[in-house]
Design an enzyme around this catalytic site. Structure first.
Site, mmCIF file in Angstrom:
data_model
loop_
_atom_site.group_PDB
_atom_site.id
_atom_site.type_symbol
_atom_site.label_atom_id
_atom_site.label_comp_id
_atom_site.label_asym_id
_atom_site.label_seq_id
_atom_site.Cartn_x
_atom_site.Cartn_y
_atom_site.Cartn_z
ATOM 1 C CB SER A 1 -21.395 -21.243 -24.955
ATOM 2 O OG SER A 1 -21.271 -20.987 -23.569
ATOM 3 C CE1 TYR B 1 -24.828 -25.107 -23.745
ATOM 4 C CE2 TYR B 1 -22.997 -24.078 -22.574
ATOM 5 C CZ TYR B 1 -24.133 -23.976 -23.364
ATOM 6 O OH TYR B 1 -24.567 -22.739 -23.761
HETATM 7 P P1 NAP Z 1 -33.428 -21.325 -23.829
HETATM 8 O O1 NAP Z 1 -34.058 -20.074 -23.317
HETATM 9 O O2 NAP Z 1 -33.411 -22.548 -22.997
HETATM 10 O O3 NAP Z 1 -34.070 -21.648 -25.274
HETATM 11 C C1 NAP Z 1 -33.658 -22.793 -25.983
HETATM 12 C C2 NAP Z 1 -34.374 -22.810 -27.315
HETATM 13 O O4 NAP Z 1 -33.884 -23.931 -28.076
HETATM 14 C C3 NAP Z 1 -35.871 -22.994 -27.189
HETATM 15 O O5 NAP Z 1 -36.472 -22.207 -28.193
HETATM 16 C C4 NAP Z 1 -36.069 -24.493 -27.474
HETATM 17 O O6 NAP Z 1 -37.356 -24.797 -27.991
HETATM 18 C C5 NAP Z 1 -34.999 -24.711 -28.517
HETATM 19 N N1 NAP Z 1 -34.528 -26.089 -28.711
HETATM 20 C C6 NAP Z 1 -33.850 -26.878 -27.849
HETATM 21 N N2 NAP Z 1 -33.554 -28.057 -28.428
HETATM 22 C C7 NAP Z 1 -34.058 -28.008 -29.686
HETATM 23 C C8 NAP Z 1 -34.096 -28.921 -30.778
HETATM 24 N N3 NAP Z 1 -33.529 -30.152 -30.695
HETATM 25 N N4 NAP Z 1 -34.711 -28.546 -31.918
HETATM 26 C C9 NAP Z 1 -35.283 -27.323 -32.022
HETATM 27 N N5 NAP Z 1 -35.279 -26.419 -31.030
HETATM 28 C C10 NAP Z 1 -34.672 -26.760 -29.879
HETATM 29 O O7 NAP Z 1 -31.896 -21.072 -24.201
HETATM 30 P P2 NAP Z 1 -31.038 -19.753 -24.499
HETATM 31 O O8 NAP Z 1 -30.345 -19.389 -23.255
HETATM 32 O O9 NAP Z 1 -31.815 -18.745 -25.244
HETATM 33 O O10 NAP Z 1 -29.934 -20.406 -25.449
HETATM 34 C C11 NAP Z 1 -29.914 -20.239 -26.848
HETATM 35 C C12 NAP Z 1 -28.510 -20.586 -27.323
HETATM 36 O O11 NAP Z 1 -27.582 -19.729 -26.652
HETATM 37 C C13 NAP Z 1 -28.089 -22.013 -26.985
HETATM 38 O O12 NAP Z 1 -27.361 -22.569 -28.057
HETATM 39 C C14 NAP Z 1 -27.186 -21.839 -25.773
HETATM 40 O O13 NAP Z 1 -26.239 -22.857 -25.682
HETATM 41 C C15 NAP Z 1 -26.553 -20.504 -26.083
HETATM 42 N N6 NAP Z 1 -25.996 -19.828 -24.901
HETATM 43 C C16 NAP Z 1 -26.791 -19.405 -23.877
HETATM 44 C C17 NAP Z 1 -26.206 -18.785 -22.780
HETATM 45 C C18 NAP Z 1 -27.001 -18.297 -21.603
HETATM 46 O O14 NAP Z 1 -26.390 -17.847 -20.599
HETATM 47 N N7 NAP Z 1 -28.329 -18.335 -21.644
HETATM 48 C C19 NAP Z 1 -24.822 -18.620 -22.720
HETATM 49 C C20 NAP Z 1 -24.056 -19.073 -23.777
HETATM 50 C C21 NAP Z 1 -24.661 -19.670 -24.867
HETATM 51 P P3 NAP Z 1 -38.675 -24.954 -27.018
HETATM 52 O O15 NAP Z 1 -39.066 -23.555 -26.587
HETATM 53 O O16 NAP Z 1 -39.707 -25.549 -27.898
HETATM 54 O O17 NAP Z 1 -38.270 -25.801 -25.871
#
Ligand code: NAP
Length: 249
Positions: free
Chosen positions: A144, A158
């Site tokens: 991130s 985080y």
């Molecule tokens: P999201 O929409 O909240 O999706 C999170 C995903 O992770 C979901 O599929 C969830 O499963 C799964 N998950 C969470 N904990 C888990 C565990 N212990 N075991 C297996 N699966 C797990 O998040 P996102 O924004 O797409 O984020 C994905 C990645 O990108 C993360 O690592 C986040 O830190 C990174 N990121 C995101 C952003 C942003 O602005 N969105 C920015 C920087 C980095 P369920 O559907 O079953 O709950």
């Protein structure tokens, strides 16, 4: 050789977009999820409808036994895992560090860093046990922009977990370079997904868009494009690298 990939947290957001793109490119995809079975099944259905191969598998990737069972299951279904996307991640409500409790900090490290360690180790042990001529693997870690900003007053826990992920990416890329396995990371910022609701501010990306040089938040698909490229042979001379996908921030 078939390309077989696990996308952790493949049910929603960046993981779902990545799973679908990889499925369309001919990878056999394991869509891992934690709770949201209907979202995971929808990703699988989309991939299969496009002519791809995929299945959903529930596992908490921060738990060792569940990670081993995940890899066993993919091996039985498709064969040895050739590619890995460590994408699963969580954050909690915005807060300054002085108001965070230990339980929260531990949960974030467990979900974001320990998961990456466990899945990477399982992947490496298994792929290095294969015939060397078959090895042509790659890992992409989803870090991130918070690892650079530190996320003050929002989620230092985080940000620290993503800083650890960056170090893990660098070190592991050097450990595996001699064996032809590449390890890279993407560092998204401000992406429109459900994650900001978990942080207590669903409209956070829109609120901050005027501070982003490109003047808007990004999409999960824009992050997935970089992940897919880093996994591919088009990135064959890229390892230990980071792609910032944060609109210039
Ligand atoms: P999201 O929409 O909240 O999706 C999170 C995903 O992770 C979901 O599929 C969830 O499963 C799964 N998950 C969470 N904990 C888990 C565990 N212990 N075991 C297996 N699966 C797990 O998040 P996102 O924004 O797409 O984020 C994905 C990645 O990108 C993360 O690592 C986040 O830190 C990174 N990121 C995101 C952003 C942003 O602005 N969105 C920015 C920087 C980095 P369920 O559907 O079953 O709950």
């Amino acid at each position: 050789m078939n390309k077989i990939v696990i996308v952790t947290g493949g049910s929603r957001g960046i993981g779902a977009a990545t799973s679908k793109k990889l499925g369309a490119l001919g990878y056999n995809v394991c869509v891992n999820y934690l709770n949201n079975v209907s979202a995971a099944n929808k990703v699988v259905k989309d991939i299969i409808e496009q002519g791809g191969k995929a299945f959903a598998y529930q596992a908490d990737v921060s738990k060792e036994r569940e990670v081993i069972a995940l890899f066993d299951s993919v091996e039985q279904r498709f064969g040895s895992v050739t590619h890995l996307v460590n994408n699963a991640g969580i954050l909690f409500k915005q807060s300054s560090l002085m108001n965070m409790d230990l339980e929260r900090f531990n949960k974030v490290i467990q979900a974001n860093v320990i998961s990456c360690f466990l899945c990477s180790r399982e992947y490496i042990q298994r792929i290095l046990a294969l015939d060397g001529s078959l090895i042509n693997g790659a890992i992409v870690n989803v870090s991130s922009a918070a690892s650079r900003s530190g996320a003050p007053f929002e989620y230092i826990d985080y940000a620290a977990s993503k800083g650890a992920m960056d170090s893990l990416t660098k070190g592991l890329s050097l450990e595996l370079a001699g064996q032809g396995i590449r390890v890279n990371a993407v560092r998204p910022g401000f992406i429109h997904t459900d994650m900001h609701t978990d942080g207590g501010e669903p409209d956070r990306v829109d609120r901050l868009s005027s501070q982003i040089p490109l003047q808007r938040g990004g999409t999960a698909e824009e992050v997935a494009n970089a992940i897919v490229w880093l996994l591919s042979e088009d990135a064959s001379y890229v390892t230990g690298s980071f792609i910032d996908i944060a609109g210039g921030k």
